[in-house]
Design a protein around this motif. Structure first.
Motif, PDB file in Angstrom:
ATOM      1  N   UNK A  96     -16.038  -6.566 -11.427  1.00 43.34           N
ATOM      2  CA  UNK A  96     -15.006  -7.309 -10.694  1.00 43.34           C
ATOM      3  C   UNK A  96     -14.875  -8.700 -11.282  1.00 43.34           C
ATOM      4  N   UNK A  97     -13.633  -9.164 -11.450  1.00 44.87           N
ATOM      5  CA  UNK A  97     -13.470 -10.479 -12.061  1.00 44.87           C
ATOM      6  C   UNK A  97     -13.741 -11.602 -11.065  1.00 44.87           C
ATOM      7  N   UNK A  98     -13.810 -11.267  -9.784  1.00 51.49           N
ATOM      8  CA  UNK A  98     -14.105 -12.305  -8.817  1.00 51.49           C
ATOM      9  C   UNK A  98     -15.473 -12.125  -8.171  1.00 51.49           C
ATOM     10  N   UNK A 150     -13.623  -1.148   0.159  1.00 53.11           N
ATOM     11  CA  UNK A 150     -13.156   0.123  -0.373  1.00 53.11           C
ATOM     12  C   UNK A 150     -11.638   0.232  -0.297  1.00 53.11           C
ATOM     13  N   UNK A 151     -11.055  -0.504   0.642  1.00 52.90           N
ATOM     14  CA  UNK A 151      -9.597  -0.597   0.689  1.00 52.90           C
ATOM     15  C   UNK A 151      -8.880   0.510   1.426  1.00 52.90           C
ATOM     16  N   UNK A 152      -9.577   1.300   2.258  1.00 60.10           N
ATOM     17  CA  UNK A 152      -8.871   2.351   2.993  1.00 60.10           C
ATOM     18  C   UNK A 152      -8.559   1.942   4.427  1.00 60.10           C
ATOM     19  N   UNK A 153      -8.881   0.703   4.757  1.00 58.38           N
ATOM     20  CA  UNK A 153      -8.372   0.139   6.001  1.00 58.38           C
ATOM     21  C   UNK A 153      -8.996   0.632   7.289  1.00 58.38           C
ATOM     22  N   UNK A 154     -10.257   1.007   7.246  1.00 63.82           N
ATOM     23  CA  UNK A 154     -10.868   1.431   8.502  1.00 63.82           C
ATOM     24  C   UNK A 154     -10.985   0.267   9.480  1.00 63.82           C
ATOM     25  N   UNK A 201      -9.794  -6.743  -4.826  1.00 60.23           N
ATOM     26  CA  UNK A 201      -8.664  -5.863  -4.528  1.00 60.23           C
ATOM     27  C   UNK A 201      -8.386  -4.931  -5.686  1.00 60.23           C
ATOM     28  N   UNK A 202      -7.250  -4.259  -5.618  1.00 57.94           N
ATOM     29  CA  UNK A 202      -6.910  -3.308  -6.675  1.00 57.94           C
ATOM     30  C   UNK A 202      -6.789  -3.994  -8.030  1.00 57.94           C
ATOM     31  N   UNK A 203      -6.342  -5.256  -8.016  1.00 55.37           N
ATOM     32  CA  UNK A 203      -6.151  -5.964  -9.272  1.00 55.37           C
ATOM     33  C   UNK A 203      -7.472  -6.462  -9.849  1.00 55.37           C
ATOM     34  N   UNK A 204      -8.336  -7.002  -8.982  1.00 50.34           N
ATOM     35  CA  UNK A 204      -9.549  -7.668  -9.472  1.00 50.34           C
ATOM     36  C   UNK A 204     -10.661  -6.717  -9.894  1.00 50.34           C
ATOM     37  N   UNK A 259      -6.514  -5.262   0.128  1.00 48.09           N
ATOM     38  CA  UNK A 259      -7.614  -5.926   0.845  1.00 48.09           C
ATOM     39  C   UNK A 259      -7.155  -6.243   2.271  1.00 48.09           C
ATOM     40  N   UNK A 260      -8.061  -6.158   3.232  1.00 43.44           N
ATOM     41  CA  UNK A 260      -7.662  -6.510   4.587  1.00 43.44           C
ATOM     42  C   UNK A 260      -7.475  -8.022   4.739  1.00 43.44           C
ATOM     43  N   UNK A 261      -6.469  -8.407   5.504  1.00 41.73           N
ATOM     44  CA  UNK A 261      -6.204  -9.811   5.766  1.00 41.73           C
ATOM     45  C   UNK A 261      -6.295 -10.038   7.273  1.00 41.73           C
ATOM     46  N   UNK A 262      -7.015 -11.085   7.645  1.00 44.18           N
ATOM     47  CA  UNK A 262      -7.209 -11.373   9.063  1.00 44.18           C
ATOM     48  C   UNK A 262      -6.184 -12.404   9.519  1.00 44.18           C
TER      49      UNK A 262
END
Lengths: 190, 284
Positions: B214-216, B144-148, B110-113, B165-168
């Motif tokens: 990325x840290x993860x 990418x985080x733009x939610x397509x 995500x934006x943080x990681x 990040x998208x969440x299901x």
């Protein structure tokens, strides 16, 4: 001779699709296979013919005597929409595969401006009954011709090495434009 | 325009309309097409979202093909078991029970990681960002985080978290697979709901590079592979892979804590039903 010229003019010189740019939607949509292009052309020609007859009758028997020519658009659209419904039922009954091939483009004949255009042209040019029938036949033939030519080219195109960025809609538009340019060569013949 | 002509207009148009309507009614009677009544029944039981998850244009086509015998009931991933059972009764078949499939987001960047390479000012769309240089994140494989995917979901089962990040939503997700197709980076995968262990990373860079973006990230150290029975996990292109077939579906004993970057995750199911089920299983 006048009838022949009228037919020839509507079919080739003033082709509805390629010089008036009416009915572009099915021209691009149902021109992937020659066989379906022919049947679409037939369906449109049929609707054109019947609607030319009916709209002529309505215009000269109802609208003119009662001085309500203002209603020509409304009544013509009514005629075309009902006819398309009829054709749709008929095709579904007679040939289910054809019905599936034409798909959404069959009900879309309703909003095909080539047909409304035909009815309005007949009124505008003050055609007599027989003239408007011949005009409708010519316009239908021209529409079918344009669709079949386009389908023929697109069948070949499917195997041609089209540059990647032109593939699909791009090359179709280019072909349609080139085809319209070619038909411009007939301009002024009649 | 005087009153008379208004009356004439109404009469003539009304008359014409009535005339054509009668004609169409007669034609409809005459040209009525006998259809298998089961098509309508099946279609009414289908979800009706026309999501395309079955590979056909819509639910009506699916019903037609089902009655025609061209496709199985399980071909519709969205149908729940009740509807499937009802359809099976209509079709005179045994109900087939398929396990519920849900979408899983396999990226934790995500934006943080994730590390940024700059600011992205282009079109707010994953596809556009992917084509034009990959958005603002350094990682070339991750979300990418733009939610397509969120836009593509016909069931409103996806949303973007604050972290981008998208969440299901496991309960609403029907497993139609639209989000999987929408993601230009293949971050979303479709999994049976019983799969709870995931390598939530797609980065195939070398250990050094992936550690930087990325840290993860799964850095490809291979510790997890060595920690489990042979064949359960493998390394492929610097990425750990879980072999669900070998392990069955109960993956809970795999060592998530071996992973130095927490790229391997064990999902705690958000579904209440599911957790009750699991608790029961644990008691047994």
């Amino acid at each position: 001779m006048t009838y022949f010229l009228l037919f020839f003019s509507a079919a080739i010189v003033n082709n509805f699709v390629l010089s008036y740019f009416l009915g572009i939607c099915p021209f691009v949509g149902v021109s992937k296979k020659i066989s379906s292009a022919v049947s679409m052309g037939m369906a449109v020609t049929f609707v054109m013919l019947i609607s030319a007859v009916v709209t002529w009758l309505i215009y000269h028997m109802i609208l003119v005597p009662f001085h309500v020519e203002i209603l020509e658009y409304v009544s013509f659209i009514l005629v075309i929409a009902s006819l398309v419904q009829l054709v749709e039922m008929f095709i579904r009954k007679v040939s289910k595969p054809l019905y599936d091939t034409l798909g959404i483009y069959l009900p879309l004949i309703t909003t095909n401006c080539a047909i409304l255009g035909l009815a309005l042209f007949s009124v505008l040019r003050e055609y007599a009954f027989l003239e408007s029938v011949v005009f409708a036949l010519g316009a239908g033939a021209g529409f079918t011709l344009a669709l079949v030519i386009m389908a023929g080219i697109r069948e070949e195109l499917a195997l041609a090495p089209v540059p990647r960025h032109f593939q699909g809609a791009g090359i179709t538009m280019i072909v349609a434009g080139a085809l319209a340019l070619a038909f411009m060569g007939f301009a002024g013949m009649i | 325009m005087d009153l008379a002509s208004i009356a004439v207009s109404m009469l003539s148009m009304g008359g014409l309309g009535a005339l054509f309507a009668t004609g169409l009614v007669l034609a409809n009677k005459k040209l009525y097409v006998e259809e298998d009544p089961r098509i309508g029944q099946v279609a009414s039981l289908l979800p009706g979202a026309n999501c395309g998850g079955c590979g056909l244009p819509g639910c009506a086509n699916f019903a037609e093909n089902l009655v025609g015998g061209n496709i199985e009931i399980s071909g519709c991933p969205v149908c729940n078991d009740e509807a499937r059972a009802e359809i099976a009764t209509i079709m005179g078949l045994e109900a087939q029970k398929g396990e519920k499939i849900v979408a899983r987001v396999l990226c934790q960047g995500g934006n943080y990681e994730s590390a940024k390479k700059g600011e992205y000012l282009g079109i707010e769309s994953c596809t556009a960002a992917h084509i034009s240089g990959g958005g603002d994140k350094l990682c070339l494989y991750g979300c990418l985080g733009y939610g397509e995917c969120v836009d593509s979901c016909p069931f409103d089962a996806l949303h973007m978290s604050e972290n981008g990040l998208p969440v299901v939503d496991e309960d609403t997700c029907t497993g139609c697979g639209n989000c999987e197709d929408a993601c230009p980076r293949g971050v979303i995968g479709m999994h049976p709901v019983s799969h709870t262990l995931f390598v939530a990373c797609k980065n195939e860079d070398s250990p050094k590079d992936s550690r930087q973006v990325c840290i993860k990230a799964c850095v490809g150290c291979g510790l997890c592979v060595r920690g489990v029975e042979e064949g359960l996990m493998t390394m492929e292109n610097n990425l750990a892979r879980i072999d669900y077939h070998l392990y069955g579906t109960d993956c809970r004993e795999l060592p998530t804590e071996k992973c130095s970057t927490n790229a391997i995750i064990l999902l705690e199911s958000v579904s209440k039903e599911k957790s009750v089920e699991r608790a029961e299983m644990a008691e047994v």
